[in-house]
Design an enzyme around this catalytic site. Structure first.
Site, PDB file in Angstrom:
ATOM      1  N   GLU A   6       0.797  -1.228   0.000  1.00  0.00           N
ATOM      2  CA  GLU A   6       0.000   0.000   0.000  1.00  0.00           C
ATOM      3  C   GLU A   6       0.831   1.280   0.000  1.00  0.00           C
ATOM      4  O   GLU A   6       0.395   2.299  -0.532  1.00  0.00           O
ATOM      5  CB  GLU A   6      -0.941   0.003   1.226  1.00  0.00           C
ATOM      6  N   SER A  60     -55.120 -20.948  35.050  1.00  0.00           N
ATOM      7  CA  SER A  60     -54.976 -21.346  36.456  1.00  0.00           C
ATOM      8  C   SER A  60     -53.569 -21.180  37.001  1.00  0.00           C
ATOM      9  O   SER A  60     -53.356 -21.328  38.211  1.00  0.00           O
ATOM     10  CB  SER A  60     -55.422 -22.801  36.633  1.00  0.00           C
TER      11      SER A  60
END
Length: 709
Positions: free
Chosen positions: A94, A364
């Site tokens: 790079e 219940s």
């Protein structure tokens, strides 16, 4: 001095002055330009932009990573953690003069400018690593001369502010490597399944090859092109004397990875992750965006095995008798309310409709919370207190037992065990609706309902599985309520502790009530409505079913964990019952659990096994004579349960007087009986648990002139 010579010297002086002025102006212009570059670069640079979005890790209590959440999959690492040969690979491909220039490489710029002029476009790169960093952080991706100019100015300023190592560190952590991986650490894990410090030379070269075109050079897209690009990086490393030609050839002989290492998270954790994100914002004030980008480490109480086990169970089509059926599940640690496992639905997706947090009609399953525990707290009722079991109407409300059978009276123990409706409604009416609602509210369940239908779970909104699990956990924790939590500790990206869960326990009911409820709910599992399936340890809990089985539940607890499973939404409900969630709940418990009984707290009375029958028959009376008087020996046939009491009555006409009450006996001697009197006696069995008398025996009497029964 001759006049001509003087004029010549004056002209030379003026020229020299001009030269000096020119150079001074050039110096001023240079300094001004440099200051302008610095000032513009400083203006364009916002250091907040240099703070990168980082992956947040969710880890277990032992530090094991469970999953990650992010908008950009990135783990920043210090440059010291990146091997030197990996750094060299990036520099070689790079920006080979990275350590020599001051942010701009004029050789590369000249070459790029020449080609741009020839092609009449801004197509050539030529950017240094510093320029690439400037572009990625501060600028748009457009290719124009103006953007290029800004890039140069910012790059010079970055070099002015930061060292080369700092710039390289920001660069390798910032760049994109394809397939969702940002930064060299995430890329290392994606492509090689290892941390960056473990990368070999050829692996580092492949990563350095990618930023120029992550999609074009990905080995998962095109292996041949990826290898060519990697080999180019290796050749550049050799040409720049980072490696020898022999090593270059050896490295070029290596293959590139063919299998992508997953950075995606298992779907088994999705419901838990969403709960963590919600709690981070609501409890700790850290927004979801901040979590996804902040690089936090979040410690959670999740049990990975239980989370995976529950996911596999609740996503299996075999466990749903109807294709439209759904589920929601939560399991908590009894010690502090930490969420061990949670599932948001049969086909739950991230940020979806979380069934573990959504209210559902409880049926219940609410009875222990809103009726029986509040009744025990009044101290007017005990487990074997008798409750009315009759068809009754309360204004417009006329509840009934599901089987249509009524016993007139039934103990609380049996009413809960067999999930009878009539006694539950009657009892709530006796203790008052407010008392039931207060106990619910104390456990984080606030309801607006005012009717007796609360006793059977007929609510306007409902209760979520997480709320239900938390409330049942109160029984397991001796009456102490603790809100459930999913976030234990939070560390920021620098490792500093920024948030921590602090358990808060509140007394909701007495230890005695909690123990009574534990024992009764345990009998529901062993002998009542929750017998379906098998459990590896002692389990207490309650089923719940709404009208036509639209919702079916099991909520319960072991000595170590508490939870709730809701299932519902079936279109064809013929084969749906509460047996389904009951069996699945037991199946999701750890299979390797050893049997652990519930531990009775000190100074708490236990609940005995219920007295199932009490009989007394065939009463006989026998006169006994002595020097100072006579006595009568009464004997009868007693039942098998020696806990039954027997009440001996002397009968005169229609009236009777209690003589004595004995426990577990089958005879009794009446002292000082008269020689000539002939009283009659009866024996009646008595249940000390319920305070209920059974049927009387036959009458028996004896005297000097009449013996026998």
């Amino acid at each position: 001095m001759p006049e001509g010579r003087w004029e010549t010297m004056k002209r030379l002086g003026r020229k020299l002055g001009y030269v000096v002025i020119f150079f001074l102006l050039m110096m001023i212009a240079g300094v001004t330009a440099y200051l302008g570059i610095i000032l513009f670069g400083s203006y364009a640079i916002d250091e907040k932009d240099l703070v990168m979005k980082e992956t947040t890790s969710i880890v277990s209590e032992d530090g094991s990573e469970l999953t990650k959440v992010f908008t950009e999959n990135r783990e920043s690492v210090p440059l010291e953690q990146v091997p030197e040969h990996v750094q060299q690979a990036f520099v070689a491909v790079e920006d080979q003069r990275f350590y020599e220039h001051t942010g701009i490489d004029f050789r590369s710029i000249g070459r790029a400018l020449y080609r741009d002029i020839i092609t009449r476009s801004a197509a050539e790169g030529g950017s240094t690593i510093t320029q690439q960093l400037a572009k990625n952080v501060f600028l748009s991706p457009e290719r124009t001369l103006m953007r290029k100019t800004k890039e140069v100015l910012i790059a010079v300023n970055l070099e002015h502010r930061y060292t080369k190592d700092e710039i390289l560190e920001m660069y390798v952590n910032r760049i994109y490597f394809g397939h969702g991986a940002h930064g060299v650490q995430a890329a290392s894990r994606l492509y090689f399944g290892k941390s960056v410090e473990e990368l070999t030379v050829e692996e580092g070269a492949l990563l350095a090859a990618l930023p120029k075109g992550p999609n074009n050079y990905s080995p998962f897209q095109d292996k041949e092109r990826a290898k060519e690009r990697r080999d180019l990086v290796l050749r550049l490393m050799q040409e720049q004397d980072y490696i020898t030609i022999e090593k270059m050839r050896a490295y070029q002989g290596k293959t590139v990875p063919a299998e992508q290492h997953s950075v995606a998270d298992t779907p088994a954790y999705d419901a838990y992750v969403d709960l963590v994100l919600q709690e981070m914002e609501e409890v700790h004030g850290i927004t979801e965006t901040a979590v996804l980008e902040g690089g936090y480490t979040i410690v959670v109480p999740m049990d990975p095995e239980l989370q995976q086990r529950s996911y596999e169970t609740l996503t299996s089509p075999e466990n749903y008798p109807d294709a439209a059926m759904n589920s929601g599940y939560a399991l908590l640690d009894n010690d502090d309310g930490g969420i061990l496992a949670v599932q948001g639905g049969r086909e739950y997706v991230r940020k979806g409709y979380h069934q573990a947090l959504r209210p559902h009609q409880p049926g219940s399953a609410i009875k222990p919370l809103a009726v029986y525990a509040p009744a025990l707290e009044t101290k007017s009722y005990e487990p074997y207190s008798l409750l009315a079991d009759e068809e009754m109407s309360y204004g417009d409300y006329s509840p009934g037992n599901i089987d249509g059978v009524y016993d007139g009276e039934v103990s609380m123990f049996e009413a809960l065990q067999q999930s009878k409706n009539a006694p539950a409604v009657w009892l709530l009416d006796q203790i008052g609706i407010d008392r039931g609602k207060e106990m619910l509210s104390a456990q984080g369940i606030d309801i607006e309902d005012e009717g007796l239908s609360i006793a059977l779970g007929g609510l306007h909104e409902g209760i979520s599985p997480l709320e239900m699990a938390s409330a049942y956990r109160t029984f397991a924790d001796s009456g102490l309520y603790t809100p459930a939590y999913a976030v234990q500790k939070v560390y920021d990206r620098s490792g500093e502790l920024t948030a921590e869960h602090k358990p808060e326990k509140a007394r909701v009911m007495s230890e005695q009530t909690a123990w009574y409820m534990t024992r009764m709910l345990e009998s529901v599992v062993t002998d009542g409505t929750a017998q379906a399936g098998s459990t590896p340890t002692a389990l207490a809990g309650k089923t719940g079913t709404t009208n036509e089985a639209a919702d079916v539940w099991f909520a319960g607890f072991t000595a170590d964990m508490s939870g709730a499973l809701w299932m519902g939404g079936a279109e064809n409900r013929e084969s749906v019952s509460s047996s389904l969630p009951t069996a699945l709940f037991k199946e999701m418990l750890p299979p390797d659990m050893s049997w652990t009984a519930f531990e009775q707290p000190e100074d708490v009375r236990d609940v005995e096994e219920p007295i199932q029958s009490m009989t007394a028959a065939n009463l006989q009376a026998e006169m006994n004579f002595g020097l100072f008087g006579s006595s009568v020996t009464l004997s009868w046939e007693a039942g098998e349960d020696d806990r039954v009491h027997y009440r001996i009555y002397e009968v005169s006409g229609e009236e009777r007087e209690l003589v004595e009450e004995v426990e577990g006996e089958s005879s009794y001697e009446v002292d000082r009986a008269g020689y000539f009197s002939s009283p009659e006696y009866v024996v009646i069995p008595y249940n000390p648990q319920t305070g209920e008398e059974g049927e009387a025996t036959n009458r028996a009497s004896t005297s000097l002139f009449s013996q026998g029964g």
